[in-house]
Design a protein around this motif. Structure first.
Motif, mmCIF file in Angstrom:
data_model
loop_
_atom_site.group_PDB
_atom_site.id
_atom_site.type_symbol
_atom_site.label_atom_id
_atom_site.label_comp_id
_atom_site.label_asym_id
_atom_site.label_seq_id
_atom_site.Cartn_x
_atom_site.Cartn_y
_atom_site.Cartn_z
ATOM 1 N N VAL A 111 2.720 7.304 6.967
ATOM 2 C CA VAL A 111 4.142 7.361 7.478
ATOM 3 C C VAL A 111 4.637 8.577 8.026
ATOM 4 O O VAL A 111 4.659 9.761 7.338
ATOM 5 C CB VAL A 111 5.016 6.607 6.423
ATOM 6 N N ARG B 136 0.212 8.726 3.221
ATOM 7 C CA ARG B 136 -0.223 7.311 3.575
ATOM 8 C C ARG B 136 -0.025 6.983 5.036
ATOM 9 O O ARG B 136 -0.127 5.712 5.259
ATOM 10 C CB ARG B 136 0.386 6.279 2.464
ATOM 11 N N MET C 257 7.457 3.248 -7.404
ATOM 12 C CA MET C 257 8.071 4.396 -6.673
ATOM 13 C C MET C 257 9.513 4.130 -6.385
ATOM 14 O O MET C 257 10.313 4.873 -6.495
ATOM 15 C CB MET C 257 7.157 4.452 -5.109
ATOM 16 N N PHE C 258 9.989 2.867 -5.996
ATOM 17 C CA PHE C 258 11.271 2.378 -5.532
ATOM 18 C C PHE C 258 11.718 1.932 -7.179
ATOM 19 O O PHE C 258 11.309 0.992 -7.701
ATOM 20 C CB PHE C 258 11.340 1.395 -4.518
ATOM 21 N N ARG D 299 0.651 -1.288 0.075
ATOM 22 C CA ARG D 299 0.009 0.016 -0.229
ATOM 23 C C ARG D 299 1.045 1.176 0.008
ATOM 24 O O ARG D 299 0.533 2.151 -0.619
ATOM 25 C CB ARG D 299 -0.894 -0.119 1.444
ATOM 26 N N THR D 300 1.775 1.223 0.883
ATOM 27 C CA THR D 300 2.690 2.501 1.027
ATOM 28 C C THR D 300 3.874 2.732 0.111
ATOM 29 O O THR D 300 3.810 3.932 -0.310
ATOM 30 C CB THR D 300 3.350 2.472 2.310
ATOM 31 N N PHE D 301 4.306 1.835 -0.476
ATOM 32 C CA PHE D 301 5.503 1.772 -1.608
ATOM 33 C C PHE D 301 5.128 1.365 -2.743
ATOM 34 O O PHE D 301 5.911 1.282 -3.716
ATOM 35 C CB PHE D 301 6.880 1.460 -0.859
ATOM 36 N N GLU D 302 3.892 0.793 -3.062
ATOM 37 C CA GLU D 302 3.479 0.608 -4.391
ATOM 38 C C GLU D 302 4.330 -0.687 -4.701
ATOM 39 O O GLU D 302 4.593 -0.962 -6.113
ATOM 40 C CB GLU D 302 3.468 1.556 -5.386
ATOM 41 N N THR E 173 3.690 11.594 -1.144
ATOM 42 C CA THR E 173 2.680 10.393 -1.411
ATOM 43 C C THR E 173 2.705 9.592 0.102
ATOM 44 O O THR E 173 1.887 9.253 0.655
ATOM 45 C CB THR E 173 3.372 9.491 -2.512
ATOM 46 N N ILE E 174 4.096 9.287 0.587
ATOM 47 C CA ILE E 174 4.342 8.448 1.534
ATOM 48 C C ILE E 174 3.671 9.005 2.811
ATOM 49 O O ILE E 174 3.053 8.367 3.647
ATOM 50 C CB ILE E 174 5.625 8.149 1.867
#
Lengths: 140, 140
Positions: free
Chosen positions: B103, B101, B1-2, A24-27, B97-98
């Motif tokens: 964090v 969510r 994202m990463f 969810r958070t980092f896709e 974005t993070i």
């Protein structure tokens, strides 16, 4: 010798909860789930990138029992980075080279790792406190 | 994202000794040395591979003073993995974005990292106990 950072292994209490969080958070996407009785863990690999000789992943590890290496790690340190794995072309050859340079080997011979890989661990006290894994991805 | 595992940051007592060890044992090469006064460390980057949007490295960190984050980490836990950094296309956008969510962000805005990068840290308690860094490599 090192071709890529293969994965970062993270010890956690609740595998399903952490998978949901990382997705969810980092896709990120789970590409493999396994139970490794030998290592006493159930685990998931979340894919980050493809690299030389294999991919890069976050590996989430939940102990099958408190009396396992990851279970003891969690009891002592809490959730966090348990080990770091580096891709090598040939684990057996890397063990011979690295052992010959004075690093203590936790595995004298390669054993079975995630997703069909061959792996071996080095003693963390000899590698700046980092539990270090060598990974050889399976032939495609 | 990463896009990649950018680096694994390892806290150590003696930077020069550990550089020599990693070079000799794993045949890695130092590609940058820096003193980061803001973070209270002197550091070296050892190149492992090139990846999407930047490289992958082992980062060795020696505290400039015991009363710094890395100095306190060493006093409490000893040498070992201090943080893990992931490459993103745009740190400011990733933070938004993070953070959205849920964090907690240790840095609300990007700041200067190794080798001209823009970086930001996420709260380890919100990321499975892993001090997590986002890295945007400089334009080439």
């Amino acid at each position: 010798m090192f071709m890529r950072i293969d994965h970062v292994g993270i010890a956690c209490h609740d595998l399903e909860e952490k998978i949901a969080f990382f997705e969810r958070t980092f896709e990120l996407t789970v590409v493999a789930r396994e139970v490794n009785q030998e290592q006493g863990v159930k685990e998931a690999m979340l894919h980050i990138a493809d690299g030389q000789g294999g991919g890069s992943y976050i590996q989430l590890l939940e102990p099958l029992d408190p009396d396992t290496p990851v279970g003891k790690f969690l009891a002592k340190r809490g959730e966090g980075v348990h080990h770091v794995a580096f891709g090598v072309p040939d684990v057996a050859q890397a063990l011979e080279t690295i052992g010959g340079r004075g690093v203590r080997l936790l595995d004298e011979k390669p054993r079975h790792g995630s997703m069909g890989s061959s792996i071996a661990f080095l003693h963390p006290k000899d590698v700046a406190g980092m539990l270090t894994e060598l990974v050889q991805a399976p032939e495609r």
